[in-house]
Design a protein around this motif. Structure first.
Motif, PDB file in Angstrom:
ATOM      1  N   LEU A 131     -17.094   1.700  43.069  1.00 18.14           N
ATOM      2  CA  LEU A 131     -16.146   1.008  41.854  1.00 18.14           C
ATOM      3  C   LEU A 131     -17.051  -0.195  41.474  1.00 18.14           C
ATOM      4  O   LEU A 131     -16.709  -0.819  40.289  1.00 18.14           O
ATOM      5  CB  LEU A 131     -15.077   1.170  42.613  1.00 18.14           C
ATOM      6  N   GLN A 132     -17.535  -1.141  42.251  1.00 22.33           N
ATOM      7  CA  GLN A 132     -17.907  -2.253  41.908  1.00 22.33           C
ATOM      8  C   GLN A 132     -19.039  -2.170  40.987  1.00 22.33           C
ATOM      9  O   GLN A 132     -19.357  -2.601  39.974  1.00 22.33           O
ATOM     10  CB  GLN A 132     -18.406  -3.203  43.056  1.00 22.33           C
ATOM     11  N   GLU A 133     -19.871  -1.212  41.149  1.00 26.98           N
ATOM     12  CA  GLU A 133     -21.072  -0.686  40.425  1.00 26.98           C
ATOM     13  C   GLU A 133     -20.631  -0.256  38.952  1.00 26.98           C
ATOM     14  O   GLU A 133     -20.978  -0.643  37.807  1.00 26.98           O
ATOM     15  CB  GLU A 133     -21.914   0.318  40.866  1.00 26.98           C
ATOM     16  N   ALA A 134     -19.302   0.526  39.062  1.00 31.64           N
ATOM     17  CA  ALA A 134     -18.725   1.258  37.909  1.00 31.64           C
ATOM     18  C   ALA A 134     -18.191   0.016  37.036  1.00 31.64           C
ATOM     19  O   ALA A 134     -18.366   0.002  35.767  1.00 31.64           O
ATOM     20  CB  ALA A 134     -17.703   2.255  38.193  1.00 31.64           C
ATOM     21  N   ARG A 135     -17.531  -1.002  37.627  1.00 21.87           N
ATOM     22  CA  ARG A 135     -16.968  -2.010  36.686  1.00 21.87           C
ATOM     23  C   ARG A 135     -18.041  -2.631  36.148  1.00 21.87           C
ATOM     24  O   ARG A 135     -17.991  -3.003  34.977  1.00 21.87           O
ATOM     25  CB  ARG A 135     -16.374  -3.080  37.716  1.00 21.87           C
ATOM     26  N   SER A 136     -19.210  -2.975  36.659  1.00 26.27           N
ATOM     27  CA  SER A 136     -20.482  -3.658  35.977  1.00 26.27           C
ATOM     28  C   SER A 136     -20.603  -2.677  34.864  1.00 26.27           C
ATOM     29  O   SER A 136     -21.058  -3.393  33.710  1.00 26.27           O
ATOM     30  CB  SER A 136     -21.422  -4.059  37.013  1.00 26.27           C
ATOM     31  N   ALA A 137     -20.859  -1.476  35.146  1.00 21.72           N
ATOM     32  CA  ALA A 137     -21.399  -0.382  34.069  1.00 21.72           C
ATOM     33  C   ALA A 137     -20.429  -0.424  32.874  1.00 21.72           C
ATOM     34  O   ALA A 137     -20.852  -0.120  31.711  1.00 21.72           O
ATOM     35  CB  ALA A 137     -21.590   0.954  34.813  1.00 21.72           C
ATOM     36  N   LEU A 138     -19.202  -0.368  33.293  1.00 20.58           N
ATOM     37  CA  LEU A 138     -18.259  -0.626  32.322  1.00 20.58           C
ATOM     38  C   LEU A 138     -18.262  -1.472  31.138  1.00 20.58           C
ATOM     39  O   LEU A 138     -17.972  -1.564  30.025  1.00 20.58           O
ATOM     40  CB  LEU A 138     -16.903  -0.380  32.830  1.00 20.58           C
ATOM     41  N   LYS A 139     -18.471  -2.912  31.973  1.00 21.12           N
ATOM     42  CA  LYS A 139     -18.677  -4.181  30.925  1.00 21.12           C
ATOM     43  C   LYS A 139     -20.014  -3.850  30.324  1.00 21.12           C
ATOM     44  O   LYS A 139     -20.088  -4.220  28.967  1.00 21.12           O
ATOM     45  CB  LYS A 139     -19.034  -5.336  32.067  1.00 21.12           C
ATOM     46  N   CYS A 140     -21.152  -3.207  30.900  1.00 18.10           N
ATOM     47  CA  CYS A 140     -22.295  -3.056  30.123  1.00 18.10           C
ATOM     48  C   CYS A 140     -21.911  -2.078  28.784  1.00 18.10           C
ATOM     49  O   CYS A 140     -22.307  -2.261  27.792  1.00 18.10           O
ATOM     50  CB  CYS A 140     -23.517  -2.534  30.651  1.00 18.10           C
ATOM     51  N   PHE A 141     -21.126  -1.030  29.156  1.00 20.78           N
ATOM     52  CA  PHE A 141     -20.824   0.074  28.163  1.00 20.78           C
ATOM     53  C   PHE A 141     -20.094  -0.827  26.911  1.00 20.78           C
ATOM     54  O   PHE A 141     -20.200  -0.513  25.742  1.00 20.78           O
ATOM     55  CB  PHE A 141     -19.861   1.165  28.658  1.00 20.78           C
ATOM     56  N   GLN A 142     -19.013  -1.463  27.376  1.00 16.99           N
ATOM     57  CA  GLN A 142     -18.303  -2.393  26.393  1.00 16.99           C
ATOM     58  C   GLN A 142     -19.208  -3.140  25.345  1.00 16.99           C
ATOM     59  O   GLN A 142     -18.919  -3.231  24.211  1.00 16.99           O
ATOM     60  CB  GLN A 142     -17.164  -3.109  27.078  1.00 16.99           C
ATOM     61  N   LYS A 143     -20.083  -3.938  26.139  1.00 17.78           N
ATOM     62  CA  LYS A 143     -21.034  -4.770  25.247  1.00 17.78           C
ATOM     63  C   LYS A 143     -21.696  -3.709  24.339  1.00 17.78           C
ATOM     64  O   LYS A 143     -21.963  -4.259  23.297  1.00 17.78           O
ATOM     65  CB  LYS A 143     -21.846  -5.396  26.214  1.00 17.78           C
ATOM     66  N   GLU A 144     -22.377  -2.621  24.641  1.00 18.17           N
ATOM     67  CA  GLU A 144     -23.088  -1.896  24.052  1.00 18.17           C
ATOM     68  C   GLU A 144     -22.267  -1.315  22.890  1.00 18.17           C
ATOM     69  O   GLU A 144     -22.795  -1.051  21.756  1.00 18.17           O
ATOM     70  CB  GLU A 144     -23.816  -0.545  24.604  1.00 18.17           C
ATOM     71  N   LEU A 145     -21.006  -0.935  23.344  1.00 20.64           N
ATOM     72  CA  LEU A 145     -20.141  -0.468  22.144  1.00 20.64           C
ATOM     73  C   LEU A 145     -19.966  -1.525  20.832  1.00 20.64           C
ATOM     74  O   LEU A 145     -19.803  -1.002  19.779  1.00 20.64           O
ATOM     75  CB  LEU A 145     -18.879  -0.124  22.765  1.00 20.64           C
TER      76      LEU A 145
END
Length: 141
Positions: free
Chosen positions: A66-80
């Motif tokens: 979940l900690q990794e997912a939180r970071s990945a979601l932030k990256c996804f948001q940035k890419e979006l």
């Protein structure tokens, strides 16, 4: 003009990759939470030390994912945000992953643990659905 098309394709590809990574981590966390929940039921039925250990182990695995997912979601948001045509899609990690901050604090009572595992699974499933929806929208572009 060709450079703009290339950049758009590149940004779309980067957003898709970031979304797939976030989705994969969320699905793995969901699997760990499902397993923790199953071990938790056995633990409540008197499963003993092994079930307690396995439940805690699966919860710890889920915490890391979940900690990794939180970071990945932030990256996804940035890419979006780099993909101009879908700027209206927004992932707010605090909305559906805020439980990760308190979920894994010390638990005392097995039924409370089970209740929190169930809530975490629901929130992770919501996150999975949101990421899948956005990825589907990206694929249709």
């Amino acid at each position: 003009m060709g450079n703009k098309v290339y950049n758009c394709d590149k940004e779309m590809r980067e957003a898709m990759e970031a979304g797939q990574r976030a989705l994969s981590l969320l699905e793995r966390a969901r699997d760990c939470l499902n397993s923790a929940g199953n071990w938790g039921i056995w633990d409540m039925l008197g499963g003993g030390l092994l079930s307690t250990f396995m439940k805690q182990s699966k919860m710890k695995d889920a915490e890391g994912l979940l900690q990794e997912a939180r970071s990945a979601l932030k990256c996804f948001q940035k890419e979006l945000m780099d993909v101009e045509t879908i700027a209206e899609f927004h992932i707010e990690t605090g909305d559906f992953l805020s439980f990760a901050d308190y979920f894994f604090d010390g638990f005392i009572v097995d039924w409370l643990v089970q209740s929190r595992i169930s809530e975490a699974r629901r929130q992770v499933e919501d996150a999975v659905c949101k990421v899948r929806y956005i990825l589907n929208q990206l694929q249709q572009m």
